[in-house]
Design a protein around this motif. Structure first.
Motif, short mmCIF file in Angstrom:
data_model
loop_
_atom_site.label_atom_id
_atom_site.label_comp_id
_atom_site.label_asym_id
_atom_site.label_seq_id
_atom_site.Cartn_x
_atom_site.Cartn_y
_atom_site.Cartn_z
N GLN A 1 -0.13 12.94 4.01
CA GLN A 1 -0.70 13.97 3.16
C GLN A 1 -1.18 15.18 3.97
O GLN A 1 -0.98 16.33 3.58
CB GLN A 1 -1.87 13.35 2.38
CG GLN A 1 -2.33 14.16 1.19
CD GLN A 1 -1.21 14.42 0.18
OE1 GLN A 1 -0.37 13.56 -0.06
NE2 GLN A 1 -1.18 15.62 -0.37
N ARG A 2 -1.83 14.89 5.11
CA ARG A 2 -2.34 15.97 5.96
C ARG A 2 -1.22 16.88 6.43
O ARG A 2 -1.32 18.10 6.41
CB ARG A 2 -2.99 15.38 7.21
CG ARG A 2 -4.45 15.07 7.07
CD ARG A 2 -4.96 14.47 8.34
NE ARG A 2 -4.32 13.20 8.62
CZ ARG A 2 -3.85 12.82 9.80
NH1 ARG A 2 -3.93 13.63 10.83
NH2 ARG A 2 -3.27 11.65 9.95
N TYR A 3 -0.12 16.25 6.88
CA TYR A 3 1.01 17.03 7.39
C TYR A 3 1.60 17.88 6.27
O TYR A 3 1.87 19.06 6.46
CB TYR A 3 2.07 16.11 8.00
CG TYR A 3 1.64 15.59 9.34
CD1 TYR A 3 1.95 16.30 10.50
CD2 TYR A 3 0.92 14.41 9.45
CE1 TYR A 3 1.55 15.83 11.74
CE2 TYR A 3 0.51 13.94 10.69
CZ TYR A 3 0.83 14.66 11.82
OH TYR A 3 0.41 14.20 13.04
N LYS A 4 1.74 17.25 5.09
CA LYS A 4 2.31 17.97 3.95
C LYS A 4 1.45 19.20 3.61
O LYS A 4 1.97 20.29 3.42
CB LYS A 4 2.40 17.04 2.73
CG LYS A 4 3.82 16.64 2.40
CD LYS A 4 3.88 15.58 1.30
CE LYS A 4 3.33 16.05 -0.02
NZ LYS A 4 3.27 14.94 -1.02
N SER A 5 0.13 18.99 3.54
CA SER A 5 -0.76 20.10 3.20
C SER A 5 -0.68 21.22 4.21
O SER A 5 -0.67 22.39 3.85
CB SER A 5 -2.22 19.64 3.16
OG SER A 5 -2.42 18.75 2.17
N HIS A 6 -0.66 20.85 5.49
CA HIS A 6 -0.61 21.90 6.51
C HIS A 6 0.71 22.65 6.49
O HIS A 6 0.74 23.87 6.63
CB HIS A 6 -0.89 21.32 7.90
CG HIS A 6 -2.35 21.17 8.17
ND1 HIS A 6 -3.12 22.19 8.65
CD2 HIS A 6 -3.18 20.12 7.99
CE1 HIS A 6 -4.38 21.78 8.77
NE2 HIS A 6 -4.43 20.53 8.38
#
Lengths: 244, 298
Positions: free
Chosen positions: A3-8
């Motif tokens: 999720q973190r990678y997707k958001s960034h």
């Protein structure tokens, strides 16, 4: 946590694409230069190499500026400071920047290739062109590292002028605008030590469908290691200065 | 079962050049505590908080956040911090910014819940570049809470907020603290934290000079306000009489009985006499005055 990678990735790309004043010139500049100075070559074989040179110029420029300048400018904002207290933020941020640089580089190369196909009709096969595009994208990495290093060793105000002072001579020395054999003799000697020259050598080999010179791969690998080291020390120095 | 303190400081020192920003500070913030750090500018509040957050390393001493080095992700995953200065990325909308920050936490608070709690309806799908100070602050507060942290760090949380948002915020914060979360707050609005802070620490010159609840501080200071109406300014020996407007006079004293006796003995005409406890703000001001005069005297 994916999720973190997707958001960034999402926010990095949105931020850039919503600022057309930034990205339009970035991706248009190489194709503009190509159209003015590279497209007039009438020999179909040579025009393949010229196209590859301008593709090298495009990826190197995007990697260098997208990273160098943007990191130097961002790290002085309070938003950047806030993000430092988020858990596990380093890699998603860095990789999303690299990813964004890759996308812009791809657009810039595709524009150069399209302009070449329309105006100069290079003789290179479609297969060679696709391979050259993929290899060119890989070349974003060493020059992005160079950009990161520059970003951490310069201030926000100095980043752009310094990046110009480094990038333009390197493009010239590397033979991206004029074939190295046409450069003055002294410059030819210097050319052999520049990272831009070795990036170009690799792309020329791919587009001409002859073996990639291993010395160029070593040189570029060496430069990558050097830039990564400089980037790392720059980052540490910045941390210590700001938060030490 | 032993539970870990939220924050632990053990003889922590930090200097910048010759200035001791934090000078041998030891303290603990336990789970569920609402700690308010007070002090004049340069007292070391920001330095102390930046060390709790792992943004600054102490010169010596031990700093722990949930038992970990504060720079570690395991510690940071349990906290929420309000962004300072609040210059958000101009090309992103509030919702996108909130979702970016939320994505770093295991059990974040739902966006809809944040919209309701921080009155974000009108600004959630707007770019932040045109935001007023209050709108920026509401978004900043939502970012501090969105990770559902067990400890929330709030630096001047209500600056720029109107009365309605202020009330809504403190209501939310009280509920949130009621569920066992800790807060570390710095503020100049003492009236606002009076009902929520479980402990108040006064910092002077990088040291904790006093630590206690609001009631403890008030009773320590033991100062009262004596107010009454009178036609002319009364003279009372040894006391400063302040003009409170509209024919009303005010005297601050640690011994209100003496003052009242004095007023009666002098046959001063008065009406509507009141003896009031001092506010927390007045008590803290008095403590600070004592502290500074102590240090300069020493």
């Amino acid at each position: 946590m994916l999720q973190r990678y997707k958001s960034h990735f999402k926010t990095t790309l949105l931020s850039l694409f919503r600022a057309p004043g930034y990205w339009v010139p970035t991706v248009l500049f190489p194709v503009m230069l190509y159209s003015m100075f590279g497209a007039s070559v009438s020999n179909a074989a040579i025009s393949s190499f010229v196209m590859a040179s301008f593709c090298a110029y495009a990826v190197i420029g995007v990697g260098f500026y997208q990273f160098g300048v943007s990191i130097a400018q961002d790290r002085e904002t309070s938003w950047e400071r806030f993000q430092r207290v988020l858990p596990r933020v380093f890699w998603p941020k860095l990789l999303s920047r690299l990813f964004a640089a890759g996308i812009f580089a791809l657009i810039a190369i595709l524009l150069v290739v399209a302009a070449a196909e329309i105006m100069a009709k290079p003789s290179a096969s479609a297969f060679a062109v696709i391979k050259m595009i993929l290899v060119a994208l890989a070349i974003v990495l060493p020059f992005s590292l160079f950009g990161v290093a520059l970003g951490y060793w310069t201030s926000a105000r100095a980043a752009v002028p310094i990046a110009n002072m480094i990038f333009l001579p390197l493009a010239y020395l590397g033979g991206l605008w004029t074939h190295p054999s046409k450069l003055p003799e002294v410059i030819q000697k210097i050319s052999e030590f520049t990272p831009t020259r070795h990036a170009a050598e690799i792309l020329w080999a791919v587009i001409g469908e002859f073996p990639v010179p291993s010395t160029s791969i070593y040189w570029l690998a060496g430069y990558s290691a050097l830039f990564a080291l400089l980037a790392w020390f720059g980052y540490r120095r910045d941390e210590a200065r700001r938060y030490g | 079962m032993t539970s870990l303190s939220t924050v632990e400081f053990e003889n922590v020192h930090k200097s910048y050049g010759k200035k001791h920003a934090v000078d041998g500070m030891s303290m603990r913030v336990e789970q569920g505590e609402v700690l308010c750090l007070l002090g004049p500018n340069g007292a070391g509040k920001s330095t102390a908080i930046n060390m709790m957050l792992g943004l600054i390393k102490p010169d010596s001493g031990k700093v722990r956040l949930f038992g970990e080095d504060p720079g570690m992700s395991a510690a940071r995953a349990q906290i929420g911090v309000i962004p300072q200065d609040t210059d958000f990325p101009p090309a992103l909308k509030s919702r996108e910014i909130i979702e970016l920050v939320r994505s770093h936490y295991a059990q974040p608070i739902a966006v809809d819940q944040l919209i309701e709690a921080f009155l974000l309806e009108g600004i959630i799908d707007r770019y932040t570049s045109g935001f007023s100070g209050g709108e920026r602050r509401r978004l900043a507060l939502a970012l501090a809470f969105c990770g559902n942290g067990k400890a929330i760090f709030l630096d001047e949380p209500t600056t720029g907020l109107d009365q309605k948002s202020r009330q809504a915020f403190w209501e939310y914060a009280r509920d949130y603290a009621g569920n066992g979360a800790s807060f570390i707050i710095t503020t100049h609005h003492l009236d606002e934290i009076e009902n929520i802070a479980t402990r108040i620490c006064l910092l002077v010159d990088g040291k904790i000079r006093y630590s206690g609840s609001a009631d403890e501080i008030r009773s320590k200071v033991n100062r009262r306000k004596i107010r009454f109406f009178s036609n002319q300014k009364p003279e009372i020996k040894g006391h400063l009489v302040e003009d409170a407007g509209d024919g009303r006079w005010q005297i601050n004293s640690s011994d209100s009985d003496v003052v009242v006796r004095n007023i009666i003995q002098r046959k001063i005409e008065f009406s509507a006499l009141e003896i009031l406890p001092c506010t927390l703000e007045e008590a803290v001001d008095t403590l600070f005055e004592d502290q500074t005069s102590n240090t300069t005297g020493a």
